[in-house]
Design an enzyme around this catalytic site. Structure first.
Site, short mmCIF file in Angstrom:
data_model
loop_
_atom_site.label_atom_id
_atom_site.label_comp_id
_atom_site.label_asym_id
_atom_site.label_seq_id
_atom_site.Cartn_x
_atom_site.Cartn_y
_atom_site.Cartn_z
N CYS A 153 0.79 -1.24 0.00
CA CYS A 153 0.00 0.00 0.00
C CYS A 153 0.82 1.29 0.00
O CYS A 153 0.62 2.14 -0.87
CB CYS A 153 -0.96 0.00 1.17
SG CYS A 153 -2.34 -1.13 0.91
N1 LIG Z 1 -4.37 -5.02 1.56
C1 LIG Z 1 -4.43 -3.92 2.31
O1 LIG Z 1 -3.81 -3.86 3.36
C2 LIG Z 1 -5.29 -2.75 1.86
C3 LIG Z 1 -5.65 -1.79 2.82
C4 LIG Z 1 -6.45 -0.72 2.43
C5 LIG Z 1 -6.82 -0.58 1.11
N2 LIG Z 1 -6.42 -1.50 0.18
C6 LIG Z 1 -6.85 -1.31 -1.21
O2 LIG Z 1 -7.96 -2.16 -1.47
C7 LIG Z 1 -7.91 -2.64 -2.82
C8 LIG Z 1 -7.87 -4.16 -2.81
O3 LIG Z 1 -6.72 -4.56 -2.14
P1 LIG Z 1 -6.49 -6.08 -1.66
O4 LIG Z 1 -5.26 -6.03 -0.83
O5 LIG Z 1 -7.73 -6.65 -1.09
O6 LIG Z 1 -6.15 -6.78 -3.05
P2 LIG Z 1 -6.00 -8.36 -3.29
O7 LIG Z 1 -5.09 -8.50 -4.44
O8 LIG Z 1 -5.70 -9.05 -2.02
O9 LIG Z 1 -7.48 -8.80 -3.72
C9 LIG Z 1 -8.14 -8.31 -4.84
C10 LIG Z 1 -9.12 -9.37 -5.33
O10 LIG Z 1 -9.86 -8.81 -6.41
C11 LIG Z 1 -10.05 -9.81 -7.39
N3 LIG Z 1 -10.33 -9.15 -8.66
C12 LIG Z 1 -9.48 -8.58 -9.55
N4 LIG Z 1 -10.15 -8.02 -10.57
C13 LIG Z 1 -11.46 -8.27 -10.34
C14 LIG Z 1 -12.65 -7.94 -11.05
N5 LIG Z 1 -12.61 -7.23 -12.18
N6 LIG Z 1 -13.84 -8.36 -10.55
C15 LIG Z 1 -13.88 -9.05 -9.39
N7 LIG Z 1 -12.79 -9.39 -8.66
C16 LIG Z 1 -11.59 -8.99 -9.13
C17 LIG Z 1 -8.76 -10.63 -7.37
O11 LIG Z 1 -8.99 -11.93 -7.86
C18 LIG Z 1 -8.42 -10.62 -5.87
O12 LIG Z 1 -8.91 -11.77 -5.21
C19 LIG Z 1 -6.69 -1.98 -3.46
O13 LIG Z 1 -7.10 -0.81 -4.08
C20 LIG Z 1 -5.80 -1.67 -2.25
O14 LIG Z 1 -4.94 -0.59 -2.51
C21 LIG Z 1 -5.68 -2.59 0.53
#
Ligand SMILES: NC(=O)c1ccc[n+]([C@@H]2O[C@H](COP(=O)([O-])OP(=O)(O)OC[C@H]3O[C@@H](n4cnc5c(N)ncnc54)[C@H](O)[C@@H]3O)[C@@H](O)[C@H]2O)c1
Length: 269
Positions: free
Chosen positions: A230
């Site tokens: 992040c």
């Molecule tokens: N991981 C963290 O600590 C965190 C914290 C705050 C915010 N975020 C933000 O949240 C968002 C998601 O992060 P994450 O860590 O959960 O990502 P991640 O990679 O763990 O999970 C994302 C999921 O989305 C799925 N995906 C991808 N494209 C898709 C689509 N078109 N339709 C449906 N599903 C789809 C993937 O298969 C995956 O399982 C990002 O923008 C990230 O910056 C993450």
């Protein structure tokens, strides 16, 4: 009298954020439907009838450091035929300022909101349900109320701030930039302490006890600087967004450069 059954809630993208949100919504008693084509969970049609859908898909760094929102657009496009007009679509992914406004132009049938996530990746469920605050950047009062009602059940102790969508988007990026800055200043102070033969750990608690500074994010790790999924990408995303507006973001760029230098310096030791 029987309670009216609340409508289902959709969660799109079931990774760190979506997976924790799915679990928290289920525990709060909601009927939750997940969709993640890459994990082979659900289908767009599974979300028919949902009144609220959270989008939790990745927003990786693009070539110029900008946050790539193509998965967000793809997710909404995939769902377009299955969701009713007026469905509230809450964007939990971290996105550039103006994304919800652009989505609202491209998909005028939906009621978008920016509801950025602040969870800590190492403790996703615990931190998603106990955030310092919940930001709801809704385009309409109806969307705000719908998201508020659900988030109160998920995180009952968190203060809720009502913002404009672009304000919520900026607040998320600004928060991560401030955290990155704090890690960087701690790392520079550690180098200075080191140059006097004093370990940063001897000084750190005295600095962190100042309530204006606070103890979090002052620890200097063996690898130095900040890393993870992040802080670097969100900092790059904010710098790119600033530059698109003609703002140089000099401080943020210096933080980014310093992080690379301090991490490389230690890896050479
Ligand atoms: N991981 C963290 O600590 C965190 C914290 C705050 C915010 N975020 C933000 O949240 C968002 C998601 O992060 P994450 O860590 O959960 O990502 P991640 O990679 O763990 O999970 C994302 C999921 O989305 C799925 N995906 C991808 N494209 C898709 C689509 N078109 N339709 C449906 N599903 C789809 C993937 O298969 C995956 O399982 C990002 O923008 C990230 O910056 C993450």
């Amino acid at each position: 009298m029987e309670e009216p059954r609340s409508q289902s809630i959709g969660v799109v993208g079931l990774g760190t954020v979506g997976g924790a949100l799915f679990e928290a919504l289920s525990r709060a008693g909601h009927d939750v439907i997940g969709y993640d084509p890459y994990l082979k969970v659900g289908a767009p049609e599974s979300l028919i009838g949902c009144s609220l859908v959270f989008v939790c898909v990745p927003t990786p760094s693009g070539e110029e450091g900008q946050l790539d929102t193509s998965a967000v657009w793809k997710a909404v496009r995939d769902l377009e035929a299955s969701l009713d007009a007026g469905t509230v679509v809450a964007i939990k992914s971290t996105v550039p300022p103006g994304t919800v406004a652009a989505l609202s132009r491209d998909f005028p049938e939906f009621d978008f909101a920016s509801v950025p996530e602040f969870l800590v990746g190492a403790r996703p469920l615990e931190t998603l349900t106990r955030p310092d605050r919940i930001l709801i950047g809704a385009s309409t009062h109806r969307a705000f109320e719908e998201v508020r009602r659900v988030m109160v059940a998920v995180a009952p102790f968190a203060p809720i701030l009502s913002l404009r969508p672009i304000e919520a988007e900026l607040a998320k990026l600004a928060s991560n930039a401030a955290l990155a800055a704090k890690v960087s200043i701690a790392n520079e102070l550690a180098l200075i302490c080191d140059s006097f033969g004093v370990p940063w750990t001897a000084v750190q608690p005295a600095v962190g006890m100042d309530r204006r500074i606070g103890p979090e994010h002052l620890t200097v790790t063996e690898e130095r600087g900040f890393t993870g999924g992040c802080l670097p990408k969100d900092l790059d995303g904010l710098i790119a967004a600033a530059r698109s507006q003609g703002e140089a973001a000099t401080m943020l760029s210096a933080i980014r450069d310093f992080n690379d230098v301090v991490r490389a310096r230690v890896s050479k030791v």
